[in-house]
Design an enzyme around this catalytic site. Structure first.
Site, PDB file in Angstrom:
ATOM      1  N   LYS A 263       0.843  -1.199   0.000  1.00 25.78           N
ATOM      2  CA  LYS A 263       0.000   0.000   0.000  1.00 25.78           C
ATOM      3  C   LYS A 263       0.880   1.251   0.000  1.00 25.78           C
ATOM      4  O   LYS A 263       2.012   1.204   0.462  1.00 25.78           O
ATOM      5  CB  LYS A 263      -0.862   0.030   1.287  1.00 25.78           C
ATOM      6  N   ARG A 337     -10.201 -11.615   2.291  1.00 31.92           N
ATOM      7  CA  ARG A 337     -11.028 -12.705   1.758  1.00 31.92           C
ATOM      8  C   ARG A 337     -10.302 -14.044   1.823  1.00 31.92           C
ATOM      9  O   ARG A 337     -10.927 -15.098   1.904  1.00 31.92           O
ATOM     10  CB  ARG A 337     -11.473 -12.367   0.326  1.00 31.92           C
TER      11      ARG A 337
HETATM   12  N1  BES Z   1      -8.030  -3.866   4.664  1.00 31.70           N
HETATM   13  C1  BES Z   1      -8.185  -3.485   3.312  1.00 31.70           C
HETATM   14  C2  BES Z   1      -9.482  -2.721   3.067  1.00 31.70           C
HETATM   15  C3  BES Z   1      -9.495  -1.285   3.510  1.00 31.70           C
HETATM   16  C4  BES Z   1      -8.784  -0.315   2.818  1.00 31.70           C
HETATM   17  C5  BES Z   1     -10.292  -0.896   4.546  1.00 31.70           C
HETATM   18  C6  BES Z   1      -8.863   1.007   3.210  1.00 31.70           C
HETATM   19  C7  BES Z   1     -10.382   0.420   4.921  1.00 31.70           C
HETATM   20  C8  BES Z   1      -9.655   1.372   4.251  1.00 31.70           C
HETATM   21  C9  BES Z   1      -8.204  -4.718   2.416  1.00 31.70           C
HETATM   22  O1  BES Z   1      -7.410  -5.765   2.816  1.00 31.70           O
HETATM   23  C10 BES Z   1      -7.705  -4.275   1.084  1.00 31.70           C
HETATM   24  O2  BES Z   1      -6.561  -3.899   1.004  1.00 31.70           O
HETATM   25  N2  BES Z   1      -8.559  -4.323   0.073  1.00 31.70           N
HETATM   26  C11 BES Z   1      -8.201  -3.881  -1.217  1.00 31.70           C
HETATM   27  C12 BES Z   1      -8.773  -4.858  -2.211  1.00 31.70           C
HETATM   28  C13 BES Z   1      -8.262  -4.668  -3.605  1.00 31.70           C
HETATM   29  C14 BES Z   1      -6.802  -5.023  -3.692  1.00 31.70           C
HETATM   30  C15 BES Z   1      -9.071  -5.518  -4.527  1.00 31.70           C
HETATM   31  C16 BES Z   1      -8.780  -2.484  -1.430  1.00 31.70           C
HETATM   32  O3  BES Z   1      -9.894  -2.230  -0.983  1.00 31.70           O
HETATM   33  O4  BES Z   1      -8.093  -1.655  -2.000  1.00 31.70           O
HETATM   34 MN    MN Z   2      -5.406  -5.544   2.145  1.00 26.25          MN
END
Ligand code: BES
Ligand code: MN
Ligand code: ZN
Length: 482
Positions: A263, A337
């Site tokens: 990230k 997931r």
């Molecule tokens: N924990 C995150 C989701 C998240 C991101 C919650 C920002 C709250 C704020 C999750 O594991 C994630 O990174 N999801 C990705 C999925 C994507 C790679 C398909 C996302 O939401 O960007």
């Molecule tokens: Mn994630």
């Protein structure tokens, strides 16, 4: 924080000794003949207490009354939103004076929902995080007397709300702790501590155990970190064995860096909150410990860190989940997931009447619904109705999201049974479609709490949601009011 329910009419409330007496006054309030009523009547008539909802009037050492300070709170229609705002405003007003003992007095009997909202708002407004500060501010409000016209009527909803507050505060505590103070091992210990209460059992599975079970998806996420994974299993047995349990599955990623699909740096610290789902399950068990209701509940928490390293899972790797389905991990940041799918397969062994997972799953859900409502996904009608009702009674709101099969198109893979990501559009829904593949054996629902689990910015902090919703939901399975 300690709550006590007492019967108080306004004549008696005037004799209540307390640092602050908070009087909650609906617009329909008709003053009686005692000194407190007379004062309120004058304040309303003069307009010093405006008839606008959430107006306040602050009175120091009111003559003839036993309280040191009286705060009148105008509730207007006394609906949930105004009760919350009124209590919030009143606590903000009195907090600087550091009151220890307050009396929260309803001039007219509240319904269950208003009582719940008032007490949860009071707890929220007076909460302070302390654990990792060397000189923390302390919460001064230790004791709250809740005065209502007839306490017998409200004993059961009061007990439920107080238990919810304790559950919410436990969830906040664990969610707010930094990732190095809230590792999977720490969460497992917190769960084991809950198991000291009657009717609660806890088992913690380690790497070896989940390996034996074939949880290839969960292990793939955990393998990048030196911090050992934990699979936490909590059981609350308050009903005969013949009653199938409700299973709650909480995402317990104690830190989500994204892994190799890392990230951006900005706000990455907030990914300590990626275990809010897990924290909410702990919170529910805290409340069950207190209430001891006649239901059976199982809590499952797959917990690990998601970090990049030479051992980390890589984009394109294919893993085999506990269900036997193979998964192509195209993006290591879609890890929630992966840990959930194995927990959802594991849930089958309880022959559950319903399984509900709770996860900070997608940024897309934050875009869709913001922080107000959690995203709710289910094809089961009974569950959809029960969850919506639980959200409404606890004012811990959610909103139904779709699960049309065509949304799963993008999850196709040439190298595995399914890919762990589709494109960006409808990201909250495609994530839910991925989970749904692992839930064929029971009624299932999914709450995406990515927006509702914590607040960002200057008021950064966990909300303790959706403990209120979950508690009301599991209690709806009580056959008699126990
Ligand atoms: N924990 C995150 C989701 C998240 C991101 C919650 C920002 C709250 C704020 C999750 O594991 C994630 O990174 N999801 C990705 C999925 C994507 C790679 C398909 C996302 O939401 O960007
Ligand atoms: Mn994630
Ligand atoms: Zn995550």
């Amino acid at each position: 924080m300690n709550f006590e329910l007492v019967t108080l009419d306004l004549a008696v409330a005037g004799h209540e000794k307390s640092d602050v007496l908070l009087m909650l006054l609906p617009a329909s309030f008709k003053p009686g003949k005692n000194p407190l009523s007379t004062l309120i009547g004058k304040a309303l008539k003069s307009g010093d207490l405006a008839d606008k909802p959430t107006s306040l009037l602050d009175i120091y050492r009111p003559a003839g009354l036993a309280c040191a300070r009286l705060v009148l709170v105008q509730l207007g229609d006394a609906k949930a939103g105004n009760v919350r705002k009124g209590v919030q405003a009143a606590i903000a007003l009195i907090k600087p004076a550091k009151p220890k003992q307050i009396t929260l007095c309803f001039a007219q009997a509240p319904d269950d929902q208003a009582l719940h909202v008032a007490l949860t708002a009071l707890a929220e407004a007076s909460y302070v995080y302390a654990t990792t500060l060397s000189k923390a501010e302390v919460r001064t409000i230790a004791h709250v007397k809740v005065g209502v016209p007839d306490s017998a009527d409200l004993a059961a909803p009061f007990a439920r709300t107080v238990a919810a507050v304790h559950g919410i505060e436990l969830a906040k505590e664990w969610a707010n702790r930094p990732a190095n103070h809230a590792t999977p091992t720490h969460l497992a210990r917190a769960a084991q501590a809950l198991a000291k209460s009657p009717r609660i059992k806890c088992e913690v599975l380690n790497h070896k155990d989940v390996h034996k079970l074939g949880m290839g998806a969960f292990m793939a996420v955990a393998q990048g970190s030196a911090e050992p994974l934990k699979f936490i299993e909590l059981q609350y047995k308050g009903a005969p064995k013949t009653q199938a349990p409700v299973v709650l599955v909480g995402k317990g990623i104690t830190f989500d860096s994204g892994g190799i699909s890392i990230k951006p740096a900005a706000e990455m610290d907030e990914m300590k909150y990626d275990m809010c789902g897990a924290a909410s399950v702990l919170g529910v068990f805290r409340a069950l410990a207190e209430l001891q209701p006649a239901i059976n509940v199982v809590g499952l928490i797959p917990s690990c860190e998601n970090l990049p390293s030479s051992r980390a899972v890589k984009p394109g790797d294919v893993v085999t989940s506990m269900s036997g389905q193979t998964i192509e991990i195209l993006n290591t940041d879609a890890e929630g997931r992966l840990v959930l799918c194995d927990a959802l397969t594991y849930a089958e062994r309880f022959k559950p009447r319903a399984v509900l997972d709770i996860a900070t799953l997608t940024g897309a859900c934050v875009i869709a619904l913001g922080g107000l409502r959690s995203g709710f996904f289910s094809t089961d009608e009974a569950m959809t109705a029960a969850v919506a009702k639980a959200g409404d009674s606890s004012q811990d709101l959610c909103w139904p999201m779709p699960l049309d099969d065509d949304y799963a198109e993008g999850l196709k893979s040439s190298f595995a049974d399914v890919a762990n990501v589709a494109g960006r559009p409808g990201g909250a829904i495609t994530a839910a479609k991925f989970l749904q593949r692992f839930t064929g054996k029971y009624p299932w629902g999914h709450l995406d709490i990515a927006g509702s689990g914590w607040k960002s910015g200057s008021a950064k902090g966990a909300t303790g949601r959706p403990v209120g919703l979950l508690l009301h939901y599991v209690l709806s399975f009580q056959t008699s009011a126990a």
